[in-house]
Write an enzyme that holds these catalytic residues in place. Structure first.
Site: not given
Ligand code: AMP
Length: 117
Positions: A92, A99
């Protein structure tokens, strides 16, 4: 390494509200929250995936965990939060800049594990 949206957020190229910032990381609200509290702790130094971290990154990885605890305390959810790292697209991961997800404010007890976040 190709820059990602998180690289741009960390550098200030894309504006974002930092709920927390120190020398090594920032914390921002997730744009698509999966819980009432859904915060991302993002290292300033980009590592694509957890599995790409090297021995040199050991202190940074520990720092991120400590920062997550501080952020949870700052948000008043230190008694009940979940910390998640998605490693790889199959798990995912969509942003390839390591992060930590902090999730809180909804039930995570037995039987509520469905969906990773
Ligand atoms: P992952 O799927 O673990 O890579 O998590 C990426 C996360 O980043 C997801 O939960 C997205 O909703 C979040 N995300 C993507 N773009 C942004 C953004 N510009 N600001 C804040 N969150 C973001």
């Amino acid at each position: 390494m190709t820059d990602t949206i998180f690289g741009k957020i960390v550098s200030g190229e894309i504006p974002a509200e930092f709920l927390y910032e120190d020398e090594h990381c920032v914390a921002i609200n997730d744009i698509n929250p999966q819980a009432p509290v859904h915060v991302l702790v993002i290292p300033k130094r980009a590592i694509a995936r957890l599995v790409d971290a090297q021995a040199d990154d050991q202190a940074l990885l520990g720092h991120l965990m400590l920062a997550a605890g501080k952020v949870a305390s700052q948000l008043g959810v230190d008694d009940a939060f979940r910390l998640i790292v998605n490693n790889g697209a199959g798990a995912g991961q969509t942003v390839f800049h390591l992060h930590l997800h902090i999730l809180a404010g909804r039930g995570f007890a037995e039987g509520q594990m469905a969906g990773f976040k």
